[in-house]
Enzyme design. Structure first.
Site, PDB file in Angstrom:
ATOM      1  N   ASP A  97     116.311 125.036  55.418  1.00  0.00           N
ATOM      2  CA  ASP A  97     115.537 125.069  56.654  1.00  0.00           C
ATOM      3  C   ASP A  97     114.103 124.641  56.358  1.00  0.00           C
ATOM      4  OD1 ASP A  97     114.622 127.366  55.309  1.00  0.00           O
ATOM      5  OD2 ASP A  97     115.995 128.645  56.435  1.00  0.00           O
ATOM      6  N   ASP A 143     105.490 135.311  48.119  1.00  0.00           N
ATOM      7  CA  ASP A 143     106.011 136.075  46.990  1.00  0.00           C
ATOM      8  C   ASP A 143     105.865 135.352  45.639  1.00  0.00           C
ATOM      9  OD1 ASP A 143     107.977 134.339  47.907  1.00  0.00           O
ATOM     10  OD2 ASP A 143     109.494 135.885  48.271  1.00  0.00           O
ATOM     11  N   ASP A 165     110.206 125.405  57.249  1.00  0.00           N
ATOM     12  CA  ASP A 165     109.224 126.285  57.867  1.00  0.00           C
ATOM     13  C   ASP A 165     107.875 125.594  57.856  1.00  0.00           C
ATOM     14  OD1 ASP A 165     111.209 128.204  58.058  1.00  0.00           O
ATOM     15  OD2 ASP A 165     110.722 129.076  56.121  1.00  0.00           O
TER      16      ASP A 165
HETATM   17  P1  ATP Z   1     115.890 130.282  51.123  1.00  0.00           P
HETATM   18  O1  ATP Z   1     116.253 129.075  50.371  1.00  0.00           O
HETATM   19  O2  ATP Z   1     116.809 131.416  50.901  1.00  0.00           O
HETATM   20  O3  ATP Z   1     115.598 130.046  52.589  1.00  0.00           O
HETATM   21  P2  ATP Z   1     113.087 130.805  51.071  1.00  0.00           P
HETATM   22  O4  ATP Z   1     112.128 131.018  49.934  1.00  0.00           O
HETATM   23  O5  ATP Z   1     112.831 129.641  51.951  1.00  0.00           O
HETATM   24  O6  ATP Z   1     114.525 130.767  50.443  1.00  0.00           O
HETATM   25  P3  ATP Z   1     112.783 132.380  53.442  1.00  0.00           P
HETATM   26  O7  ATP Z   1     113.289 133.732  53.724  1.00  0.00           O
HETATM   27  O8  ATP Z   1     113.242 131.234  54.258  1.00  0.00           O
HETATM   28  O9  ATP Z   1     113.119 132.124  51.909  1.00  0.00           O
HETATM   29  O10 ATP Z   1     111.208 132.482  53.453  1.00  0.00           O
HETATM   30  C1  ATP Z   1     110.351 131.372  53.581  1.00  0.00           C
HETATM   31  C2  ATP Z   1     109.058 131.614  52.788  1.00  0.00           C
HETATM   32  O11 ATP Z   1     108.397 132.786  53.260  1.00  0.00           O
HETATM   33  C3  ATP Z   1     109.283 131.875  51.300  1.00  0.00           C
HETATM   34  O12 ATP Z   1     109.400 130.683  50.570  1.00  0.00           O
HETATM   35  C4  ATP Z   1     108.038 132.665  50.930  1.00  0.00           C
HETATM   36  O13 ATP Z   1     106.929 131.818  50.775  1.00  0.00           O
HETATM   37  C5  ATP Z   1     107.805 133.500  52.172  1.00  0.00           C
HETATM   38  N1  ATP Z   1     108.475 134.800  52.075  1.00  0.00           N
HETATM   39  C6  ATP Z   1     109.724 135.123  52.472  1.00  0.00           C
HETATM   40  N2  ATP Z   1     109.997 136.401  52.251  1.00  0.00           N
HETATM   41  C7  ATP Z   1     108.896 136.933  51.680  1.00  0.00           C
HETATM   42  C8  ATP Z   1     108.551 138.227  51.227  1.00  0.00           C
HETATM   43  N3  ATP Z   1     109.422 139.219  51.296  1.00  0.00           N
HETATM   44  N4  ATP Z   1     107.325 138.407  50.700  1.00  0.00           N
HETATM   45  C9  ATP Z   1     106.423 137.392  50.637  1.00  0.00           C
HETATM   46  N5  ATP Z   1     106.703 136.156  51.053  1.00  0.00           N
HETATM   47  C10 ATP Z   1     107.910 135.904  51.567  1.00  0.00           C
HETATM   48 MG    MG Z   2     113.912 129.203  53.762  1.00  0.00          MG
END
Ligand code: ATP
Ligand code: MG
Length: 449
Positions: A71, A145, A73
């Site tokens: 996805d 994170d 963001d």
């Molecule tokens: P995935 O591939 O599973 O989507 P992702 O890192 O993109 O991994 P998301 O849940 O889509 O995970 O979150 C998007 C972004 O938001 C992360 O890359 C991170 O920068 C931030 N983020 C998500 N969850 C947290 C958290 N619990 N604490 C701090 N930052 C977070």
């Molecule tokens: Mg993501």
């Protein structure tokens, strides 16, 4: 090739400690046209309206790793209300973190305003329960994170902005927490699970400082609302690396709050084989882009619980079918509290379980009726899993493999010949009694064909 670009980035002086480093296209290699039009439209329109806007988080990390992002963001200097004004088809959502969903047909782009470093609202354990203070891009990076998750890509300039050495960490395949790990886990214990899931999925190594607090802080996962844990569990199970993730969670001692049954399942070779086969099947299907049923995965995770309970009831003299239904109800009631499995998955899971005794019945019209059940496929896959782990005879699974692919005449013949040709079958003898023999001469059994 991408490694070469990133390799050069390693030469940059300002890497860690929060300084703003701009990494140009010739170093990172991500062209604007690697992004889908809906993601580009979102950043372009925000920038045209005078705001800062970047692709952020997992998508940038995945592009650097040469993977297809799941996805896209966007992080912006615009407030949720301002974003909503720019996009007619958008809505403001969330309480804990307010953000905007911008809609493009089936696609949704999540747009969040740069988070500030001001006071977030926390509970007694230090867990953040609300955080809606806005800030600069630098503040926003610090609140993310892991360093590899804190990268901002500007599609119009084709540049990456990196405050925490995330690009270098991608190159080193290193997963490191921004800030003091133990403080960050207290703010949000789910970050421990994210570390393990993302490391397993992306083939990264968790930095020793980032790992160190796991053991001590694992109990904090008990504070996390079960719906949030469930969301994380779904991501983990459907990451395409669920088996590796679970093993790593267990090695780190993080599975107790998250998947309490794991110890029990792994305590017998059969349980381990069962779980491993189920999850590796799922992982393979996801990597091959085939659909997977969440009901099937949950049915696998909890089956040994059901079996245990069922066996105890049968040993106490209950009849097999009512005993199975009672076992299912009991396991479901306990899991409802622990795992908060939403009803839509729970129903499929129960249907798969309840089909299992029906596979034992290979006489008359019943196998034909079973073939027509909407859950036949999931039930059959589950039967195969039970055979692989040695819980039931492989012969039964093989029979169903042949039966479903046979034409009607062959199916009839299978019904007829099965008991005589394949020798004594303890379980089947009973069900293939007199009615079976009726069909033996006539060649037609219940007319379902
Ligand atoms: P995935 O591939 O599973 O989507 P992702 O890192 O993109 O991994 P998301 O849940 O889509 O995970 O979150 C998007 C972004 O938001 C992360 O890359 C991170 O920068 C931030 N983020 C998500 N969850 C947290 C958290 N619990 N604490 C701090 N930052 C977070
Ligand atoms: Mg993501």
């Amino acid at each position: 090739m991408i490694h070469k670009f990133i390799g050069r980035v390693l030469g940059l002086k300002k890497r860690h400690g929060g300084g703003r480093v701009v990494i140009p296209l010739k170093r990172h290699g991500i062209r604007r046209n690697r992004l889908p039009s809906f993601a580009l439209k979102t950043t372009d329109k925000l920038q045209e309206a005078g705001f800062e806007a970047y692709i952020v988080g997992g998508a940038v990390r995945d592009l650097l790793l040469g993977r297809e992002p799941k996805d896209f963001d966007v992080a912006t200097s615009a407030t949720p209300e301002e974003v909503h004004k720019v996009f007619r088809r958008s809505r403001i959502i969330g309480r804990r973190f307010r953000l905007v969903h911008v809609l493009y047909g089936e696609e949704v782009v999540e747009v969040s305003t740069f988070r500030g470093s001001g006071e977030a609202v926390t509970d007694d354990a230090g867990r953040i329960i609300r955080d809606n203070t806005w800030g600069s891009q630098e503040d926003d990076a610090r609140r993310r994170d892991f360093t590899v998750n804190a990268l901002f890509y500007d599609p119009s300039r084709e540049e990456i902005i990196d405050y925490h050495g995330g690009v270098a960490d991608v190159e080193k395949k290193r997963m490191a927490m921004i800030g003091v790990p133990s403080v960050r886990y207290r703010e949000d214990p789910v970050r421990m699970l994210r570390a393990v899931r993302l490391a397993a999925k992306l083939g990264l190594t968790i930095d020793p400082h980032t790992r160190k607090p796991f053991h001590e802080l694992a109990p904090l996962l008990q504070n996390v609302p079960s719906s949030r844990l469930f969301d994380e569990m779904l991501k983990l199970l459907f990451s395409g690396h669920s088996w590796a993730c679970l093993m790593q969670l267990r090695d780190e001692g993080l599975h107790h709050g998250f998947f309490p049954l794991l110890d029990k399942m792994m305590s017998t070779p059969r349980g381990e084989l069962f779980l491993r086969t189920a999850l590796e099947n799922t992982d393979r299907r996801i990597r091959e882009d085939k659909p997977v049923s969440a009901g099937y995965v949950f049915a696998s995770l909890l089956w040994l619980e059901v079996l245990d309970n069922w066996d105890k009831r049968k040993a106490a003299g209950e009849k097999p079918m009512p005993a199975l239904f009672a076992a299912i109800d009991e396991v479901e009631a306990v899991q409802e509290q622990k795992l908060a499995i939403p009803r839509r998955y729970g129903t499929a899971m129960k249907e798969i379980w309840m089909l299992q005794p029906r596979f034992e019945q290979r006489a008359g019209a019943r196998p034909f009726r079973l073939l027509e059940s909407p859950r036949f496929r999931a039930g059959y896959d589950f039967l195969c899993l039970r055979a692989i782990s040695g819980e039931i005879d492989q012969e039964l699974a093989d029979w169903w493999t042949r039966f479903q692919h046979a034409d009607n005449a062959e199916r009839e013949a299978m019904l007829v010949r099965a008991p005589a040709a394949e020798g004594p079958k303890k379980r089947r003898r009973r069900s293939s009694g007199s009615s079976r023999r009726d069909g033996a001469d006539g060649g037609s059994t219940g007319g379902t064909a």
